[in-house]
Design an enzyme around this catalytic site. Structure first.
Site, short mmCIF file in Angstrom:
data_model
loop_
_atom_site.label_atom_id
_atom_site.label_comp_id
_atom_site.label_asym_id
_atom_site.label_seq_id
_atom_site.Cartn_x
_atom_site.Cartn_y
_atom_site.Cartn_z
N SER A 71 0.79 -1.24 0.00
CA SER A 71 0.00 0.00 0.00
C SER A 71 0.82 1.28 0.00
O SER A 71 0.27 2.36 -0.22
CB SER A 71 -0.96 0.03 1.20
OG SER A 71 -2.01 -0.87 0.99
N LYS A 74 0.44 3.37 -3.04
CA LYS A 74 -0.71 4.25 -3.24
C LYS A 74 -0.31 5.73 -3.23
O LYS A 74 -0.95 6.56 -3.87
CB LYS A 74 -1.76 3.98 -2.15
CG LYS A 74 -2.34 2.57 -2.21
CD LYS A 74 -3.20 2.25 -0.98
CE LYS A 74 -3.73 0.83 -1.05
NZ LYS A 74 -4.51 0.46 0.16
N TYR A 198 -3.71 -2.33 -10.34
CA TYR A 198 -3.60 -2.13 -8.88
C TYR A 198 -2.71 -3.19 -8.24
O TYR A 198 -1.82 -2.87 -7.44
CB TYR A 198 -5.01 -2.15 -8.28
CG TYR A 198 -5.05 -2.09 -6.78
CD1 TYR A 198 -4.72 -0.92 -6.10
CD2 TYR A 198 -5.42 -3.20 -6.03
CE1 TYR A 198 -4.76 -0.85 -4.72
CE2 TYR A 198 -5.47 -3.14 -4.65
CZ TYR A 198 -5.14 -1.98 -4.00
OH TYR A 198 -5.17 -1.92 -2.63
N TYR A 250 -4.26 3.09 7.95
CA TYR A 250 -5.50 2.35 8.20
C TYR A 250 -6.15 2.84 9.50
O TYR A 250 -6.20 4.04 9.77
CB TYR A 250 -5.25 0.83 8.25
CG TYR A 250 -4.38 0.31 7.14
CD1 TYR A 250 -4.76 0.49 5.81
CD2 TYR A 250 -3.19 -0.36 7.39
CE1 TYR A 250 -3.98 0.01 4.77
CE2 TYR A 250 -2.40 -0.84 6.35
CZ TYR A 250 -2.81 -0.65 5.05
OH TYR A 250 -2.02 -1.11 4.04
N VAL A 268 1.17 -3.63 4.01
CA VAL A 268 1.15 -4.90 4.76
C VAL A 268 2.40 -5.75 4.50
O VAL A 268 2.58 -6.78 5.13
CB VAL A 268 -0.12 -5.73 4.48
CG1 VAL A 268 -1.35 -5.02 5.00
CG2 VAL A 268 -0.24 -6.09 3.01
#
Length: 317
Positions: A71, A74, A198, A250, A268
């Site tokens: 992530s 992103k 993605y 998160y 992660v």
């Protein structure tokens, strides 16, 4: 300690001491098991890399061991999308913390297919879809990887195809999120194509050193160094930093802001990219995760670093 009092040598001592102290730690969290390729990574590994405004790179631990950035990617895809679309991107994705798990469907239905922010899975999928519009999937993946290579100053950065396939094989929840957004009209491309891009961006493999170098444009107001080559506008860099501070971890985003006080984005795979605006770009990695999916040791390392350097954005400068 003020920034002016912190020499490269002093910073090197701090970074080395943090790595040595954390090497003794028994509580390293647990590696992500829901992506098979991540489940088999040795949780004993730890890396910390800090890049200063002068271009010095200070490393400790396994700083040249590649890992899946997951992530953290992103952040880079968001920068690419903002470069392409500008402010119009915000009609497709919000800017608020979610308070729900990163892969929640409930909120997405309640809010008519507009994800809360670009760093939860639904938001990141919408941002990837925005980048993909007008391109073939291979071209869109190329754009993202080229951007990461450019910001890191390193053409050797690659996608780990095994991780990408592993994610695709287990990404049922992401498929649901993408189809949901498509139904609400917030995905313009074929959901399968968007998800393919993605998964590939999440499977970019980098070292802590490369990650710290790639984050420089966020530390220096959109430039690779103070007064150096401009990557994005200063305004966009500040917007991304704000989102990293409020939404980058998160459900643990508030806790990270409280303990560390730096914009950051976790993945992660155990990586965290953190930014001390005007002072440093920081890459940290340790595969074991805490209960909310952020690296246990990397979170602690960044808290120690912020304490010992005085770099928190809430500290007087």
């Amino acid at each position: 300690m003020t920034h002016s009092a912190l020499s490269t040598d002093a910073l090197r001592v701090i970074v080395t001491e943090i790595a040595e102290e954390l090497a003794e730690s028994d509580d390293r969290g647990r590696v992500a098991s829901y992506i098979p390729q991540l489940a088999c990574i040795d949780p004993q590994q730890f890396a910390l890399s800090v890049v200063t405004p002068d271009g010095d790179v200070i490393n400790a631990g396994d700083a040249d061991t590649p890992f899946s950035i997951q992530s953290v990617s992103k952040v880079f895809t968001l920068a690419v999308a903002l470069g392409q679309m500008g402010e119009s991107l915000w009609s497709r994705v919000g800017r608020e913390p979610s308070g729900d798990p990163f892969n929640s469907i409930v909120q997405l239905e309640h809010e008519q297919g507009i994800p809360r922010n670009p760093f939860i899975n639904a938001g990141a999928i919408a941002v990837t879809d925005a980048v993909l519009s007008g391109y073939e999937p291979r071209e869109a993946i190329g754009l993202i990887v080229e951007f990461i290579r450019y910001t890191a100053g390193d053409d050797t950065i690659m996608i780990d195809e095994t991780v990408a396939r592993s994610e695709e094989a287990t990404g049922y929840r992401n498929t649901a999120l993408a189809n949901f957004m498509r139904d609400f009209g917030n995905l313009t491309c074929d959901p399968a194509m968007t998800l393919g891009v993605y998964y590939h961006q999440c499977a970019v493999a980098m070292t802590a050193r490369q990650l710290a170098l790639a984050g420089r444009f966020l530390a220096y107001d959109g430039c690779l160094a103070p007064g150096g080559s401009r990557v994005i506008s200063g305004r966009m860099a500040r917007q991304i930093n704000a989102l990293m501070l409020t939404c980058g971890h998160y459900d643990g985003s508030g806790e990270f802001a409280f303990r560390v006080g730096l914009p950051g984005k976790s993945g992660v795979g155990g990586a965290i990219l953190a930014v001390a605006p005007g002072r440093a770009s920081i890459g940290c990695w340790s595969p074991g995760l805490n209960a909310v999916g952020n690296s246990q040791l990397a979170s602690r390392a960044l808290e120690m670093l912020a304490d010992r350097t005085g770099w928190s954005v809430f500290a007087p400068h």
